[in-house]
Design a protein around this motif. Sequence first.
Motif, PDB file in Angstrom:
ATOM      1  N   ASP A 264      53.765  91.835  11.247  1.00  0.00           N
ATOM      2  CA  ASP A 264      53.138  92.811  10.359  1.00  0.00           C
ATOM      3  C   ASP A 264      52.157  92.174   9.389  1.00  0.00           C
ATOM      4  N   GLY A 265      51.525  91.085   9.784  1.00  0.00           N
ATOM      5  CA  GLY A 265      50.646  90.338   8.880  1.00  0.00           C
ATOM      6  C   GLY A 265      49.518  91.151   8.295  1.00  0.00           C
ATOM      7  N   LEU A 266      48.784  91.887   9.133  1.00  0.00           N
ATOM      8  CA  LEU A 266      47.660  92.669   8.631  1.00  0.00           C
ATOM      9  C   LEU A 266      48.121  93.755   7.667  1.00  0.00           C
ATOM     10  N   ASP A 267      49.198  94.447   8.025  1.00  0.00           N
ATOM     11  CA  ASP A 267      49.719  95.481   7.126  1.00  0.00           C
ATOM     12  C   ASP A 267      50.130  94.868   5.790  1.00  0.00           C
ATOM     13  N   ARG A 268      50.732  93.696   5.838  1.00  0.00           N
ATOM     14  CA  ARG A 268      51.189  93.035   4.606  1.00  0.00           C
ATOM     15  C   ARG A 268      50.016  92.602   3.736  1.00  0.00           C
ATOM     16  N   VAL A 269      48.959  92.062   4.358  1.00  0.00           N
ATOM     17  CA  VAL A 269      47.770  91.655   3.608  1.00  0.00           C
ATOM     18  C   VAL A 269      47.153  92.863   2.914  1.00  0.00           C
ATOM     19  N   CYS A 270      47.025  93.975   3.644  1.00  0.00           N
ATOM     20  CA  CYS A 270      46.456  95.195   3.046  1.00  0.00           C
ATOM     21  C   CYS A 270      47.341  95.700   1.911  1.00  0.00           C
ATOM     22  N   GLU A 271      48.634  95.659   2.114  1.00  0.00           N
ATOM     23  CA  GLU A 271      49.583  96.096   1.085  1.00  0.00           C
ATOM     24  C   GLU A 271      49.398  95.269  -0.191  1.00  0.00           C
ATOM     25  N   LEU A 272      49.282  93.963  -0.051  1.00  0.00           N
ATOM     26  CA  LEU A 272      49.099  93.089  -1.207  1.00  0.00           C
ATOM     27  C   LEU A 272      47.737  93.311  -1.864  1.00  0.00           C
ATOM     28  N   ALA A 273      46.704  93.494  -1.044  1.00  0.00           N
ATOM     29  CA  ALA A 273      45.357  93.708  -1.596  1.00  0.00           C
ATOM     30  C   ALA A 273      45.293  95.010  -2.370  1.00  0.00           C
ATOM     31  N   PHE A 274      45.858  96.080  -1.830  1.00  0.00           N
ATOM     32  CA  PHE A 274      45.805  97.375  -2.488  1.00  0.00           C
ATOM     33  C   PHE A 274      46.690  97.387  -3.724  1.00  0.00           C
ATOM     34  N   ALA A 275      47.733  96.585  -3.731  1.00  0.00           N
ATOM     35  CA  ALA A 275      48.600  96.485  -4.911  1.00  0.00           C
ATOM     36  C   ALA A 275      47.841  95.861  -6.083  1.00  0.00           C
ATOM     37  N   ASP A 276      46.829  95.045  -5.761  1.00  0.00           N
ATOM     38  CA  ASP A 276      46.016  94.409  -6.805  1.00  0.00           C
ATOM     39  C   ASP A 276      44.825  95.262  -7.212  1.00  0.00           C
ATOM     40  N   GLY A 277      44.776  96.506  -6.756  1.00  0.00           N
ATOM     41  CA  GLY A 277      43.737  97.425  -7.191  1.00  0.00           C
ATOM     42  C   GLY A 277      42.511  97.516  -6.302  1.00  0.00           C
ATOM     43  N   LEU A 278      42.464  96.822  -5.208  1.00  0.00           N
ATOM     44  CA  LEU A 278      41.319  96.949  -4.304  1.00  0.00           C
ATOM     45  C   LEU A 278      41.357  98.304  -3.622  1.00  0.00           C
ATOM     46  N   GLU A 279      40.209  98.874  -3.434  1.00  0.00           N
ATOM     47  CA  GLU A 279      40.094 100.138  -2.720  1.00  0.00           C
ATOM     48  C   GLU A 279      39.831  99.841  -1.247  1.00  0.00           C
ATOM     49  N   PRO A 280      40.357 100.643  -0.324  1.00  0.00           N
ATOM     50  CA  PRO A 280      40.121 100.396   1.107  1.00  0.00           C
ATOM     51  C   PRO A 280      38.649 100.240   1.464  1.00  0.00           C
ATOM     52  N   ALA A 281      37.758 101.022   0.865  1.00  0.00           N
ATOM     53  CA  ALA A 281      36.325 100.927   1.174  1.00  0.00           C
ATOM     54  C   ALA A 281      35.778  99.552   0.786  1.00  0.00           C
ATOM     55  N   ASN A 282      36.276  98.987  -0.331  1.00  0.00           N
ATOM     56  CA  ASN A 282      35.826  97.671  -0.753  1.00  0.00           C
ATOM     57  C   ASN A 282      36.277  96.589   0.214  1.00  0.00           C
ATOM     58  N   VAL A 283      37.445  96.742   0.777  1.00  0.00           N
ATOM     59  CA  VAL A 283      37.970  95.759   1.716  1.00  0.00           C
ATOM     60  C   VAL A 283      37.153  95.811   3.011  1.00  0.00           C
ATOM     61  N   VAL A 284      36.888  97.003   3.502  1.00  0.00           N
ATOM     62  CA  VAL A 284      36.155  97.186   4.766  1.00  0.00           C
ATOM     63  C   VAL A 284      34.701  96.744   4.614  1.00  0.00           C
ATOM     64  N   ASN A 285      34.076  97.060   3.494  1.00  0.00           N
ATOM     65  CA  ASN A 285      32.658  96.793   3.328  1.00  0.00           C
ATOM     66  C   ASN A 285      32.336  95.425   2.745  1.00  0.00           C
ATOM     67  N   SER A 286      33.329  94.655   2.412  1.00  0.00           N
ATOM     68  CA  SER A 286      33.014  93.356   1.785  1.00  0.00           C
ATOM     69  C   SER A 286      32.737  92.300   2.803  1.00  0.00           C
TER      70      SER A 286
END
Length: 136
Positions: free
Chosen positions: A114-136
Amino acid sequence: AGAAVGFGVGVGRGVGVDFHPAPEYLMSDSAAMFTMGGYNTFCDILSFDKPAMIAPRETPRREQHIRATQAAALGLVSVFEEARLADVDALGCAFEAIADQPAPSKALPTGWLDGLDRVCELAFADGLEPANVVNS
């Protein structure tokens, strides 16, 4: 350079493919995989969570063999030794056995794939928005 088309050979309920420019489409629809077990293909086995038997190349380097035998020790895949590839009867039995093999996720503790799910979970917990993750 490889051709941009593949050819298949019927093998019972399966299809053997010599080359395909986008094998992930074949993998996603497959019930199981029989492969040499290079690094990318091994990652695909885990990503698509497909039962797999690996016939690793042993020369000129043993990295495929080491990866395959270690994965087999964890219960992720089974191994078909390269020296037995000419044994048509053994190969036929191996193809039949793959269908009854569990997917790699069944052999690992919960969360190991579940690595990708875990990375996204941690990133979003720090306030990143999904659009920022996809577009960065």
